[in-house]
Design a protein around this motif. Structure first.
Motif, PDB file in Angstrom:
ATOM      1  N   ASP A 148      44.621  35.944  44.723  1.00  0.00           N
ATOM      2  CA  ASP A 148      45.359  37.008  44.496  1.00  0.00           C
ATOM      3  C   ASP A 148      45.793  37.296  43.240  1.00  0.00           C
ATOM      4  O   ASP A 148      45.465  36.702  42.234  1.00  0.00           O
ATOM      5  N   TYR A 149      46.944  38.192  42.927  1.00  0.00           N
ATOM      6  CA  TYR A 149      47.361  38.466  41.702  1.00  0.00           C
ATOM      7  C   TYR A 149      48.817  37.704  41.256  1.00  0.00           C
ATOM      8  O   TYR A 149      49.358  38.313  40.562  1.00  0.00           O
ATOM      9  N   THR A 248      36.661  37.788  41.242  1.00  0.00           N
ATOM     10  CA  THR A 248      36.102  39.222  40.936  1.00  0.00           C
ATOM     11  C   THR A 248      36.258  39.420  39.535  1.00  0.00           C
ATOM     12  O   THR A 248      36.856  38.535  38.589  1.00  0.00           O
ATOM     13  N   ARG A 269      31.987  33.813  43.121  1.00  0.00           N
ATOM     14  CA  ARG A 269      32.048  34.594  44.389  1.00  0.00           C
ATOM     15  C   ARG A 269      32.245  33.750  45.110  1.00  0.00           C
ATOM     16  O   ARG A 269      31.747  32.487  45.513  1.00  0.00           O
ATOM     17  N   ARG A 377      44.777  46.289  45.371  1.00  0.00           N
ATOM     18  CA  ARG A 377      43.339  46.164  44.932  1.00  0.00           C
ATOM     19  C   ARG A 377      42.361  45.328  45.841  1.00  0.00           C
ATOM     20  O   ARG A 377      41.162  45.499  45.543  1.00  0.00           O
ATOM     21  N   GLU A 378      42.838  44.607  46.571  1.00  0.00           N
ATOM     22  CA  GLU A 378      42.281  43.381  47.402  1.00  0.00           C
ATOM     23  C   GLU A 378      41.623  42.534  46.288  1.00  0.00           C
ATOM     24  O   GLU A 378      41.750  42.707  45.332  1.00  0.00           O
ATOM     25  N   ASN A 379      40.888  41.440  47.118  1.00  0.00           N
ATOM     26  CA  ASN A 379      40.340  40.281  46.264  1.00  0.00           C
ATOM     27  C   ASN A 379      39.459  39.605  46.761  1.00  0.00           C
ATOM     28  O   ASN A 379      39.473  38.662  47.439  1.00  0.00           O
ATOM     29  N   ALA A 380      38.304  40.510  47.080  1.00  0.00           N
ATOM     30  CA  ALA A 380      37.168  39.878  48.039  1.00  0.00           C
ATOM     31  C   ALA A 380      37.709  39.386  49.346  1.00  0.00           C
ATOM     32  O   ALA A 380      37.366  38.213  49.697  1.00  0.00           O
ATOM     33  N   THR A 400      38.950  48.054  44.149  1.00  0.00           N
ATOM     34  CA  THR A 400      37.834  47.365  43.071  1.00  0.00           C
ATOM     35  C   THR A 400      37.783  46.025  44.016  1.00  0.00           C
ATOM     36  O   THR A 400      36.314  45.496  43.799  1.00  0.00           O
ATOM     37  N   GLY A 401      38.521  45.300  44.678  1.00  0.00           N
ATOM     38  CA  GLY A 401      38.296  44.057  45.232  1.00  0.00           C
ATOM     39  C   GLY A 401      37.327  44.066  46.369  1.00  0.00           C
ATOM     40  O   GLY A 401      36.980  43.138  46.878  1.00  0.00           O
ATOM     41  N   GLU A 404      33.239  45.853  44.675  1.00  0.00           N
ATOM     42  CA  GLU A 404      32.622  44.929  43.936  1.00  0.00           C
ATOM     43  C   GLU A 404      31.386  44.220  44.760  1.00  0.00           C
ATOM     44  O   GLU A 404      30.659  43.769  44.084  1.00  0.00           O
TER      45      GLU A 404
END
Length: 469
Positions: A148-149, A248, A269, A377-380, A400-401, A404
């Motif tokens: 995550d961020y 990502t 990924r 934004r999510e993260n896959a 975006t997450g 993509e």
């Protein structure tokens, strides 16, 4: 669909290495995406012949740090119980969030005990940069997968709690981060006032208060300094990590914007084990029904957006369908109370609790659509990858997450994040197609690398770093 620039290695894999995997929290107490990724990676590495142990942390209302161990799925899990007082806000607590000095020696002791050939961090929260420093001092190769961020945001989501959905990270002197902290720790009129106070005005007040004595704002000046140091401390630690594997483009760019060397960064990924569909069991299967079923699977917390799903359902009072929610009701009780206040005894909505990850194929196959209403934004998210692999139709936030990882043929309907009315429209459209055989679930496809392919790349990275060390 674009391919990721995953790192490939032609070197033979080294079998029998001792690998330590680290996550900020772990099963059986927590079961979100990072925990699932850590466990599945551990299982795949063990299948390749590596010796794997896991390290995690748990915040607790205790006086001093404790270290313990337990066994989960035949893995030894080392747990650090870290002192934490809910609601306490101080300069020390802010620093401990990203550089907790008390963790250094116990973590170093663990390294000396297990003697890993390599340490792979899937999250740095709770263990903090201090755990990395212990690895550096022992000259043990390190790998980091940011799930995550956290590198840019102490709350991990890069979401502002005062209206604007997205945050770009710490502002000058991290005044926006301090405002976020203050909002989280205040209630009533004070919290409302903080939300409407312009960021520049708030930061100016805190800076002015730093020259005064015996004021409430004065108490915020020291945490402001410590928050402003957070980015540099984290950047310094990450600059020494041997390989960073963002999943990502967005996180890859965050790392580059921090000024980290491009040669240390490889976008990789996530890999997942193809979901299996077993004979249905009473405790895992949605009750048999002729009505269509729309579901949510995830953590019941603000940024995952289940409240948006609930709001959308309430906009569809005429719809005859089942709406199911899989998640832990006890983990964030205040948020669950918020969900209940929206539902207001709507009998179409049922909370199903949690389930073992190995049953996710059953759960997804029982749904006519999976809703992923995230407000960040999510993260896959792994639940998306599993749904795509199962062929389960998805209704997801346009972030975006998520986008993509989508291909042109994926059965995914997107909507504006936080827009309950648009989500309701997507649900209506999906329900209209449920009885159309041409739009039923397909065979699915792998939206990312398989777990074996993912771990083969990891093993290649590990082998190069271990050989170099």
């Amino acid at each position: 669909m674009k391919k990721s620039n995953t790192m490939q290695s032609d070197k033979p894999l080294t079998i029998g290495n001792r690998i330590l995997l680290c996550a900020h929290q772990f099963f059986p107490f927590f079961s979100a995406g990072t925990e699932v990724l850590t466990l599945s990676t551990a299982q795949a590495l063990r299948a390749q012949g590596h010796e794997v142990e896991i390290v995690t942390a748990k915040l607790d209302n205790i006086e001093s740090l404790k270290r313990s161990a337990y066994v989960y799925k035949d893995f030894t899990v080392h747990q650090f119980d870290i002192p934490y007082i809910p609601g306490k806000f101080s300069s020390t607590s802010i620093v401990d969030e990203y550089h907790n000095a008390s963790i250094y020696q116990p973590f170093k002791d663990l390294l000396e005990q297990f003697k890993p050939d390599l340490v792979h961090f899937f999250h740095l929260k709770n263990l903090t940069t201090t755990a990395l420093n212990a690895c550096f001092d022992k000259k043990i190769p390190t790998v980091y997968t940011p799930t995550d961020y956290w590198i840019n945001c102490r709350s991990c989501q890069l979401v502002k709690p005062w209206g604007a959905a997205e945050c770009t990270g710490p502002s000058l002197l991290a005044g926006n981060c301090l405002k976020h902290v203050a909002i989280n720790h205040k209630r009533g009129a004070t919290k409302t006032l903080l939300k409407v106070t312009p960021q520049l005005v708030f930061s100016s007040l805190i800076l002015a208060a730093s020259t005064l004595t015996n004021t409430r704002l004065k108490k915020l000046s020291s945490p402001l300094v410590d928050l402003s140091k957070r980015k540099e401390v984290i950047k310094d630690a990450l600059s020494k990590v041997d390989k960073i594997l963002p999943p990502t483009f967005f996180i890859e760019n965050l790392l580059l914007q921090m000024g980290l060397e491009k040669s240390r960064i490889y976008r990789l990924r996530y890999g997942i084990q193809p979901p299996l569909i077993h004979p249905k069991e009473p405790e895992t299967a949605t009750p048999a029904t002729t009505l269509p079923t729309i579901g949510f699977i995830g953590t019941l917390t603000e940024h995952k957006g289940c409240h948006i799903f609930m709001q959308a359902i309430k906009l569809l009072p005429q719809v005859d369908a089942n709406f199911v929610v899989y998640g832990n009701k006890q983990q964030y009780p205040d948020y669950f109370n918020k969900l209940e206040s929206i539902i207001q005894e709507d009998k179409r909505i049922r909370f199903m609790g949690t389930f073992p990850h190995e049953h996710i194929g059953n759960i997804l196959s029982s749904l006519d659509a999976l809703v992923i209403p995230s407000t960040w934004r999510e993260n896959a998210p792994l639940v998306l990858l599993n749904a795509l692999a199962c062929g389960t139709p998805v209704i997801a936030s346009d972030v975006t997450g998520i986008t993509e990882y989508l291909g042109k043929d994926d059965n995914v309907a997107l909507f504006e994040p936080g827009n309950a009315r648009q989500l309701a429209q997507r649900i209506e459209s999906r329900l209209a197609l449920v009885n159309d055989p041409a739009h039923n679930q397909g065979q699915g496809r792998m939206a990312s690398e398989s777990l074996d392919a993912y771990v083969n790349v990891l093993s290649g990275v590990y082998a190069e770093l271990i050989k170099s060390s």
